[in-house]
Design a protein around this motif. Structure first.
Motif, PDB file in Angstrom:
ATOM      1  N   ASN A   1       0.670  -1.098   0.086  1.00 62.80           N
ATOM      2  CA  ASN A   1      -0.225  -0.003   0.268  1.00 62.80           C
ATOM      3  C   ASN A   1       0.958   1.196  -0.032  1.00 62.80           C
ATOM      4  OD1 ASN A   1      -2.672  -1.176   0.031  1.00 62.80           O
ATOM      5  ND2 ASN A   1      -2.481  -1.680   2.045  1.00 62.80           N
ATOM      6  N   SER A   2       2.025   1.075   0.816  1.00 63.53           N
ATOM      7  CA  SER A   2       2.611   2.356   0.781  1.00 63.53           C
ATOM      8  C   SER A   2       3.550   2.734  -0.287  1.00 63.53           C
ATOM      9  CB  SER A   2       3.669   2.462   1.849  1.00 63.53           C
ATOM     10  OG  SER A   2       4.864   1.278   1.603  1.00 63.53           O
ATOM     11  N   SER A   3       3.774   1.573  -1.347  1.00 65.94           N
ATOM     12  CA  SER A   3       4.404   1.580  -2.669  1.00 65.94           C
ATOM     13  C   SER A   3       3.491   2.572  -3.480  1.00 65.94           C
ATOM     14  CB  SER A   3       4.854   0.151  -3.248  1.00 65.94           C
ATOM     15  OG  SER A   3       5.830  -0.296  -2.258  1.00 65.94           O
ATOM     16  N   LEU A   4       2.301   1.911  -3.304  1.00 66.30           N
ATOM     17  CA  LEU A   4       1.132   2.423  -4.417  1.00 66.30           C
ATOM     18  C   LEU A   4       0.776   3.803  -3.989  1.00 66.30           C
ATOM     19  CD1 LEU A   4      -1.152   2.050  -6.442  1.00 66.30           C
ATOM     20  CD2 LEU A   4      -2.690   1.276  -4.424  1.00 66.30           C
ATOM     21  N   GLY A   5       1.028   4.173  -2.663  1.00 69.87           N
ATOM     22  CA  GLY A   5       0.913   5.589  -2.268  1.00 69.87           C
ATOM     23  C   GLY A   5       1.664   6.517  -2.572  1.00 69.87           C
ATOM     24  N   LYS A   6       3.235   5.957  -2.853  1.00 70.41           N
ATOM     25  CA  LYS A   6       4.075   6.785  -3.502  1.00 70.41           C
ATOM     26  C   LYS A   6       3.954   7.178  -5.019  1.00 70.41           C
ATOM     27  CE  LYS A   6       7.720   4.476  -1.875  1.00 70.41           C
ATOM     28  NZ  LYS A   6       9.209   3.779  -1.807  1.00 70.41           N
ATOM     29  N   ARG A   7       3.296   6.209  -5.667  1.00 71.68           N
ATOM     30  CA  ARG A   7       3.077   6.215  -7.086  1.00 71.68           C
ATOM     31  C   ARG A   7       1.778   7.225  -7.238  1.00 71.68           C
ATOM     32  NH1 ARG A   7       4.308   1.322 -11.100  1.00 71.68           N
ATOM     33  NH2 ARG A   7       6.256   1.113 -10.320  1.00 71.68           N
TER      34      ARG A   7
END
Length: 146
Positions: free
Chosen positions: A20-26
């Protein structure tokens, strides 16, 4: 069996936070939180359809449930949102341990409120873990400065 399920739940929680945090960065923190819950809702509906239990709860039953019992979703969104902010900024192992310490402290408080007892061993464990994280963080920052 319950121990294995709890461990799997812990692994999946950590993996979920990282994804989720990886998606949040994108795409952004709020957007990734929304997508997380839309996908979760879709999956929940599919599971209900496959398992076949469906929604066998009427409005009268829902009305009889205390309001605070519906706050799990709000709390869940808050967890995903805050994890999407924190995970990219500190190592995953620290965020996982800090979340665990938060869970222990919350558990101690809930036990105290509901049962009127304080588990000194759990308090000591939370303190030891917190000191360990602070010490490890200090060592890491010292190594980076060297």
């Amino acid at each position: 069996m319950m121990i294995i399920l709890a461990i799997i739940g812990g692994v999946l929680t950590t993996l979920s936070m990282v994804i989720n945090s990886s998606l949040g960065k994108r795409i952004g923190v709020l957007q990734s939180t929304l997508i997380n819950y839309i996908v979760g809702l879709t999956f929940s509906v599919l599971v209900l359809l496959v398992v076949g239990s469906g929604m066998k709860i009427g409005f009268s039953e829902l009305k009889s449930i205390p309001f605070y019992m519906f706050l799990g979703g709000v709390i869940g969104v808050s967890i995903v949102y805050s994890s999407n902010i924190v995970i990219p900024k500190i190592p995953v192992v620290y965020s996982t341990l800090l979340l665990f310490i938060g869970q222990i402290v919350a558990g101690i408080l809930i036990d105290f409120i509901m049962m009127g007892e304080i588990a000194t061993g759990k308090i000591l464990g939370a303190v030891i873990m917190t000191v360990g994280i602070l010490y490890n963080s200090w060592i890491d920052s010292k190594d980076q400065n060297a």
